[in-house]
Design an enzyme around this catalytic site. Structure first.
Site, PDB file in Angstrom:
ATOM      1  N   ARG A  44       0.928  -1.276   0.122  1.00  0.00           N
ATOM      2  CA  ARG A  44      -0.059  -0.093   0.019  1.00  0.00           C
ATOM      3  C   ARG A  44       0.606   1.336  -0.042  1.00  0.00           C
ATOM      4  O   ARG A  44       0.286   2.153  -0.323  1.00  0.00           O
ATOM      5  CB  ARG A  44      -0.777  -0.124   1.133  1.00  0.00           C
ATOM      6  CG  ARG A  44      -1.878   1.218   1.334  1.00  0.00           C
ATOM      7  CD  ARG A  44      -3.426   0.880   1.897  1.00  0.00           C
ATOM      8  NE  ARG A  44      -3.092   0.064   2.908  1.00  0.00           N
ATOM      9  CZ  ARG A  44      -2.646   0.529   4.362  1.00  0.00           C
ATOM     10  NH1 ARG A  44      -2.372   1.986   4.573  1.00  0.00           N
ATOM     11  NH2 ARG A  44      -2.860  -0.531   5.228  1.00  0.00           N
ATOM     12  N   TYR A  58     -15.122  18.414 -15.494  1.00  0.00           N
ATOM     13  CA  TYR A  58     -15.275  16.858 -15.465  1.00  0.00           C
ATOM     14  C   TYR A  58     -16.287  16.524 -14.336  1.00  0.00           C
ATOM     15  O   TYR A  58     -16.344  17.130 -13.508  1.00  0.00           O
ATOM     16  CB  TYR A  58     -13.946  15.799 -15.096  1.00  0.00           C
ATOM     17  CG  TYR A  58     -14.320  14.614 -15.029  1.00  0.00           C
ATOM     18  CD1 TYR A  58     -14.878  13.891 -15.947  1.00  0.00           C
ATOM     19  CD2 TYR A  58     -14.121  14.097 -13.771  1.00  0.00           C
ATOM     20  CE1 TYR A  58     -15.115  12.564 -15.950  1.00  0.00           C
ATOM     21  CE2 TYR A  58     -14.395  12.631 -13.751  1.00  0.00           C
ATOM     22  CZ  TYR A  58     -14.951  11.868 -14.752  1.00  0.00           C
ATOM     23  OH  TYR A  58     -15.365  10.694 -14.498  1.00  0.00           O
ATOM     24  N   ASP A  70      -6.365  19.991 -13.757  1.00  0.00           N
ATOM     25  CA  ASP A  70      -6.462  18.896 -14.363  1.00  0.00           C
ATOM     26  C   ASP A  70      -6.104  18.740 -15.803  1.00  0.00           C
ATOM     27  O   ASP A  70      -6.741  19.576 -16.439  1.00  0.00           O
ATOM     28  CB  ASP A  70      -7.978  18.622 -14.307  1.00  0.00           C
ATOM     29  CG  ASP A  70      -8.312  17.248 -14.587  1.00  0.00           C
ATOM     30  OD1 ASP A  70      -7.636  16.432 -15.507  1.00  0.00           O
ATOM     31  OD2 ASP A  70      -9.346  16.537 -14.375  1.00  0.00           O
ATOM     32  N   LYS A 109      -7.079   7.607 -19.680  1.00  0.00           N
ATOM     33  CA  LYS A 109      -7.318   8.117 -20.962  1.00  0.00           C
ATOM     34  C   LYS A 109      -6.243   7.809 -21.935  1.00  0.00           C
ATOM     35  O   LYS A 109      -5.746   6.776 -21.804  1.00  0.00           O
ATOM     36  CB  LYS A 109      -7.797   9.856 -20.823  1.00  0.00           C
ATOM     37  CG  LYS A 109      -9.079   9.721 -19.625  1.00  0.00           C
ATOM     38  CD  LYS A 109     -10.184   9.362 -20.101  1.00  0.00           C
ATOM     39  CE  LYS A 109     -11.194   9.050 -18.763  1.00  0.00           C
ATOM     40  NZ  LYS A 109     -11.639  10.238 -18.114  1.00  0.00           N
TER      41      LYS A 109
HETATM   42  C1  LIG Z   1     -11.931  10.815 -16.936  1.00  0.00           C
HETATM   43  C2  LIG Z   1     -11.486  11.948 -16.439  1.00  0.00           C
HETATM   44  C3  LIG Z   1     -11.209  12.092 -14.878  1.00  0.00           C
HETATM   45  C4  LIG Z   1     -11.443  10.988 -13.918  1.00  0.00           C
HETATM   46  O1  LIG Z   1     -10.668   9.900 -13.958  1.00  0.00           O
HETATM   47  P1  LIG Z   1     -10.980   8.364 -13.940  1.00  0.00           P
HETATM   48  O2  LIG Z   1      -9.962   7.539 -14.123  1.00  0.00           O
HETATM   49  O3  LIG Z   1     -12.132   8.021 -14.864  1.00  0.00           O
HETATM   50  O4  LIG Z   1     -11.295   8.232 -12.666  1.00  0.00           O
HETATM   51  C5  LIG Z   1     -10.941  13.351 -14.496  1.00  0.00           C
HETATM   52  N1  LIG Z   1     -10.665  14.479 -15.150  1.00  0.00           N
HETATM   53  C6  LIG Z   1     -11.052  14.602 -16.464  1.00  0.00           C
HETATM   54  C7  LIG Z   1     -10.628  15.506 -17.365  1.00  0.00           C
HETATM   55  C8  LIG Z   1     -11.304  13.195 -17.100  1.00  0.00           C
HETATM   56  O5  LIG Z   1     -11.819  13.177 -18.468  1.00  0.00           O
END
Ligand SMILES: *Cc1c(COP(=O)(O)O)cnc(C)c1O
Length: 385
Positions: free
Chosen positions: A52, A107, A179, A204
């Site tokens: 962890r 998001y 982000d 992504k």
């Molecule tokens: C998909 C996404 C997230 C969240 O990511 P997960 O891996 O699905 O938890 C956060 N910010 C943006 C801009 C995203 O496209």
């Protein structure tokens, strides 16, 4: 001259080159490790003792992402786990100040998290229209602000924020977190623009094959990185080693996938502008786009995502249902092209138009993709008449 990011992502995070040693990190499947004892007779804090806290597979990907972003990366179990870590660490850092500035469109999971913190912990969440020039910077300057949350480009409305402008305006003591998922560490480096933390959903484009959930939070300040790591150990939002290994494998090809998909995104954006069914194309690579200049100033390319405004929900749903190659599915950044009307999800912010279709461009042949999208848009035009 330092190697370019395209070169570094191929070589970063590899094990030491020793004769007979592997080129790639292994998937370390062990929850526990042989004990180490320090000079005081207690467990040596410098020796890994439990998975962890860390694994060598995480550390390989952390080294690579950290090198690309210019900071120390902390892997987390998903993008939203990385968002949560950054928000919690910033709130703790603010030492009682709970004013958080966020874009009104972001998001949906981030919007839901902040709404929950407002409702359950009284966090003062100030939502600002990201399309209004200078508005985020003005809100960030208000004394008592503890965290300024930015998402650039915004998922799914493709607004950009001038990170340098917000950093320069932010109140003393406020942390600026970005982000950067849509841009990836290859197209934009928020820490170099002055942000304190950058988060990515590695689910992504970095992992890139729609087979992994993973996130990272990266900070240039070692104390902030330590706080993020301690948050991970405390809350247990840890990634699996196999996910980290897959994402590192995905990262190796990020530059070639991005180049191809980005070129196709530009072609699709330009042609969609000419299509009678489309009211507006949102893509910062278009010279007409309101964010074109910001993109040129802080990004190395406009990316692989775009959005099309159709007249209403019904026509957007019709387009999404009538493509053959573009897969009607949520998420983004994979090798396969996806499209989705975002307001079909109840959690999507109401500030996102009902007829907005988000397109994630993959690596299929550009003309094949355009032909498929064009016939779906033609169908929407015919039905509307
Ligand atoms: C998909 C996404 C997230 C969240 O990511 P997960 O891996 O699905 O938890 C956060 N910010 C943006 C801009 C995203 O496209």
């Amino acid at each position: 001259m330092p190697d370019s990011p395209a070169t570094r992502l191929v070589h970063a995070g590899r094990p030491p080159a020793v004769p007979g040693g592997p080129l790639n990190p292994s998937v370390e499947l062990s929850s526990t490790f042989h004990a180490g004892t320090g000079p005081d007779g207690l467990a040596d804090p410098a020796v890994r003792n439990y998975a962890r806290v860390g694994t060598s597979t995480w550390e390989a990907l952390e080294a690579a992402v950290g090198e690309l972003e210019g900071g120390e990366a902390v892997l987390l179990g998903s993008g939203i786990a990385a968002v949560t870590a950054a928000v919690e660490v910033a709130l703790a850092h603010a030492g009682g100040s709970t004013r958080v500035v966020v874009p009104a469109r972001a998001y949906s999971g981030t919007v839901a998290l902040l709404r929950h913190l407002r409702d359950t912990r009284g966090v003062d969440v100030v939502a600002v229209d990201p399309a209004e020039p200078g508005a985020l910077a003005r809100a960030a300057a208000v004394p008592g602000t503890g965290l300024v949350w930015l998402e650039t480009p915004v998922n799914p409305t493709m607004e950009l924020t001038d990170v340098r402008e917000v950093v320069a305006a932010a109140a003393p003591g406020a942390l600026v977190a970005v982000d950067g998922t849509f841009a990836t560490p290859l197209l934009q480096n928020p820490l170099a623009l002055g942000a304190h933390v950058v988060v990515h959903s590695l689910t992504k484009a970095v992992a890139g094959h729609s087979d992994v959930l993973l996130g990272a939070a990266v900070a240039a300040d070692p104390a902030l990185a330590t706080a993020l790591r301690e948050h991970r150990t405390r809350t247990g939002a840890v990634p699996g080693p196999f996910e980290a290994w897959l994402a590192l494998r995905g990262l190796r090809t990020l530059d070639v996938r991005l180049q191809r998909a980005q070129a196709t995104a530009g072609l699709v954006a330009r042609r969609a502008q000419e299509h009678p069914a489309v009211l507006r194309v949102r893509y910062p690579g278009l010279p007409e786009d309101p964010w074109h200049a910001v993109a040129q100033a802080q990004m190395r390319g406009p990316g692989t995502l775009l959005a099309l405004d159709l007249p209403d929900a019904a026509s957007a749903e019709r387009v999404a249902a009538s493509t053959r190659l573009w897969v009607h599915a949520t998420s983004l950044g994979g090798v396969e092209s996806l499209l989705e009307r975002r307001r079909r999800h109840a959690a999507e912010p109401e500030a996102v138009p009902e007829g907005l279709l988000r397109l994630s461009v993959g690596i299929e042949d550009a003309e094949d993709l355009w032909a498929d999208l064009a016939q779906a848009l033609d169908g929407a035009t015919r039905t509307a008449r």
